[in-house]
Motif scaffolding. Structure first.
Motif, PDB file in Angstrom:
ATOM      1  N   LEU A   3      -4.316  16.506   8.128  1.00  0.00           N
ATOM      2  CA  LEU A   3      -3.603  15.231   8.226  1.00  0.00           C
ATOM      3  C   LEU A   3      -2.083  15.364   8.096  1.00  0.00           C
ATOM      4  O   LEU A   3      -1.342  14.732   8.857  1.00  0.00           O
ATOM      5  CB  LEU A   3      -4.140  14.244   7.177  1.00  0.00           C
ATOM      6  CG  LEU A   3      -5.531  13.661   7.459  1.00  0.00           C
ATOM      7  CD1 LEU A   3      -6.030  12.857   6.250  1.00  0.00           C
ATOM      8  CD2 LEU A   3      -5.505  12.773   8.702  1.00  0.00           C
ATOM      9  N   PRO A   4      -1.571  16.177   7.167  1.00  0.00           N
ATOM     10  CA  PRO A   4      -0.111  16.288   7.058  1.00  0.00           C
ATOM     11  C   PRO A   4       0.567  16.842   8.313  1.00  0.00           C
ATOM     12  O   PRO A   4       1.780  16.663   8.488  1.00  0.00           O
ATOM     13  CB  PRO A   4       0.084  17.238   5.865  1.00  0.00           C
ATOM     14  CG  PRO A   4      -1.155  17.089   5.060  1.00  0.00           C
ATOM     15  CD  PRO A   4      -2.250  16.900   6.073  1.00  0.00           C
ATOM     16  N   GLU A  28      -1.830   9.397   3.850  1.00  0.00           N
ATOM     17  CA  GLU A  28      -1.531  10.036   5.134  1.00  0.00           C
ATOM     18  C   GLU A  28      -1.829   9.091   6.300  1.00  0.00           C
ATOM     19  O   GLU A  28      -1.089   9.061   7.299  1.00  0.00           O
ATOM     20  CB  GLU A  28      -2.342  11.323   5.284  1.00  0.00           C
ATOM     21  CG  GLU A  28      -1.917  12.444   4.362  1.00  0.00           C
ATOM     22  CD  GLU A  28      -0.519  12.958   4.668  1.00  0.00           C
ATOM     23  OE1 GLU A  28      -0.030  12.766   5.806  1.00  0.00           O
ATOM     24  OE2 GLU A  28       0.096  13.539   3.762  1.00  0.00           O
ATOM     25  N   ALA A  29      -2.895   8.316   6.187  1.00  0.00           N
ATOM     26  CA  ALA A  29      -3.250   7.384   7.259  1.00  0.00           C
ATOM     27  C   ALA A  29      -2.151   6.359   7.483  1.00  0.00           C
ATOM     28  O   ALA A  29      -1.793   6.049   8.624  1.00  0.00           O
ATOM     29  CB  ALA A  29      -4.563   6.676   6.924  1.00  0.00           C
ATOM     30  N   ILE A  30      -1.601   5.830   6.415  1.00  0.00           N
ATOM     31  CA  ILE A  30      -0.520   4.851   6.535  1.00  0.00           C
ATOM     32  C   ILE A  30       0.686   5.470   7.224  1.00  0.00           C
ATOM     33  O   ILE A  30       1.336   4.844   8.069  1.00  0.00           O
ATOM     34  CB  ILE A  30      -0.135   4.308   5.145  1.00  0.00           C
ATOM     35  CG1 ILE A  30      -1.311   3.523   4.540  1.00  0.00           C
ATOM     36  CG2 ILE A  30       1.106   3.422   5.233  1.00  0.00           C
ATOM     37  CD1 ILE A  30      -1.132   3.176   3.074  1.00  0.00           C
ATOM     38  N   ASP A  64       4.073  11.180  12.538  1.00  0.00           N
ATOM     39  CA  ASP A  64       4.281   9.833  12.017  1.00  0.00           C
ATOM     40  C   ASP A  64       4.123   8.787  13.123  1.00  0.00           C
ATOM     41  O   ASP A  64       4.454   9.034  14.284  1.00  0.00           O
ATOM     42  CB  ASP A  64       5.700   9.692  11.443  1.00  0.00           C
ATOM     43  CG  ASP A  64       5.941  10.567  10.227  1.00  0.00           C
ATOM     44  OD1 ASP A  64       5.012  11.256   9.788  1.00  0.00           O
ATOM     45  OD2 ASP A  64       7.086  10.549   9.720  1.00  0.00           O
ATOM     46  N   ASP A  65       3.637   7.599  12.725  1.00  0.00           N
ATOM     47  CA  ASP A  65       3.644   6.411  13.609  1.00  0.00           C
ATOM     48  C   ASP A  65       3.060   6.693  14.997  1.00  0.00           C
ATOM     49  O   ASP A  65       3.580   6.207  15.997  1.00  0.00           O
ATOM     50  CB  ASP A  65       5.069   5.882  13.771  1.00  0.00           C
ATOM     51  CG  ASP A  65       5.734   5.591  12.443  1.00  0.00           C
ATOM     52  OD1 ASP A  65       5.056   5.131  11.518  1.00  0.00           O
ATOM     53  OD2 ASP A  65       6.955   5.830  12.331  1.00  0.00           O
ATOM     54  N   SER A  66       1.958   7.443  15.061  1.00  0.00           N
ATOM     55  CA  SER A  66       1.465   7.901  16.359  1.00  0.00           C
ATOM     56  C   SER A  66       0.045   7.453  16.700  1.00  0.00           C
ATOM     57  O   SER A  66      -0.399   7.665  17.828  1.00  0.00           O
ATOM     58  CB  SER A  66       1.508   9.438  16.418  1.00  0.00           C
ATOM     59  OG  SER A  66       2.830   9.899  16.272  1.00  0.00           O
ATOM     60  N   ILE A 117      -4.372   0.092  12.577  1.00  0.00           N
ATOM     61  CA  ILE A 117      -5.343  -0.293  11.548  1.00  0.00           C
ATOM     62  C   ILE A 117      -5.922   0.950  10.880  1.00  0.00           C
ATOM     63  O   ILE A 117      -6.296   1.910  11.554  1.00  0.00           O
ATOM     64  CB  ILE A 117      -6.488  -1.125  12.157  1.00  0.00           C
ATOM     65  CG1 ILE A 117      -5.947  -2.459  12.691  1.00  0.00           C
ATOM     66  CG2 ILE A 117      -7.595  -1.382  11.135  1.00  0.00           C
ATOM     67  CD1 ILE A 117      -6.999  -3.311  13.388  1.00  0.00           C
ATOM     68  N   VAL A 118      -5.993   0.897   9.543  1.00  0.00           N
ATOM     69  CA  VAL A 118      -6.699   1.923   8.778  1.00  0.00           C
ATOM     70  C   VAL A 118      -8.006   1.312   8.292  1.00  0.00           C
ATOM     71  O   VAL A 118      -8.049   0.158   7.859  1.00  0.00           O
ATOM     72  CB  VAL A 118      -5.853   2.443   7.595  1.00  0.00           C
ATOM     73  CG1 VAL A 118      -5.412   1.324   6.663  1.00  0.00           C
ATOM     74  CG2 VAL A 118      -6.624   3.513   6.819  1.00  0.00           C
TER      75      VAL A 118
END
Length: 220
Positions: free
Chosen positions: A126-127, A152-154, A131-133, A162-163
């Motif tokens: 995840l890292p 990480e999801a945010i 971002d924002d993708s 949406i998460v």
């Protein structure tokens, strides 16, 4: 003239049973669910799958991340709601699950280019995601790791994305004030991360073992 007969309110269990019975899975999903049972891989309830499809379609999702591939049950539900050109990135450390998921996707005639299966631990993968993708992130990994996964999801969600957190209730223990085991504490922490983020609009949905969904503000 009023009806004096007592009106019986349906129980929560009856409502949930109806919600499950109302969903009909196709042959590809049923085959994927059989693979999950054979492997002992956790699989989401049909009602949760239908919710995932709805959210993917509502966001016209083209880029989705799934934490916890399993045998491909949730992946098929996500793909069913995604844009036809959308790509599902699904992460799981179990290579055996990936093999089963590939069979499930192939059985549903999903084009190979629409799935990206990453064999690795979500905390490592995840890292590395941008971002924002992503339009939607579905978290179905171990509850003990939910706080890290949610954070990480945010980060990787695009504005308006949406998460979705599966088993957000830690099998119902979050509502018990006497439950303070590490898994329950982790579930509460993940929920607080979402609740404390002003960019997120959350809702807890009582399907399956509890689904926490949150939409990220479209404002940057």
């Amino acid at each position: 003239m009023t009806d004096s007969r007592a009106r019986t309110q349906p129980t929560a269990a009856a409502v949930l049973a109806y919600a499950e019975s109302a969903i009909v899975e196709d042959d590809a999903l049923l085959a994927a669910r059989e693979r999950a049972e054979e492997l002992g891989a956790p699989a989401i309830a049909p009602s949760v799958g239908a919710l995932l499809s709805l959210l993917a379609r509502a966001t016209d999702a083209r880029a989705v991340v799934e934490v916890g591939t399993g045998a491909g049950v949730s992946g098929l539900w996500l793909l069913n709601g995604m844009s036809e050109s959308g790509v599902l990135t699904t992460i799981d450390p179990e290579s055996e699950y990936h093999r089963a998921a590939r069979e499930s996707f192939g059985g549903a005639d999903v084009a190979p280019g629409r799935t990206r299966l990453i064999n690795g631990t979500p905390r490592d993968v995840l890292p590395r995601l941008a971002d924002d993708s992503y339009d939607l992130v579905f978290i179905d990994g171990p509850v003990i790791n939910h706080p890290r996964f949610v954070t990480e999801a945010i980060r990787i969600l695009r504005p308006g994305g949406i998460v979705v957190v599966h088993n957000a209730t830690a099998d119902g223990t979050v509502g018990d004030p006497e439950s303070n085991d590490p898994v329950t504490v982790a579930a509460r922490e993940a929920a607080l991360i979402i609740a404390d983020d002003d960019r997120l609009l959350p809702v807890l949905i009582p399907l399956g073992s509890g689904v926490l969904a949150a939409a990220k503000s479209r404002e940057t």
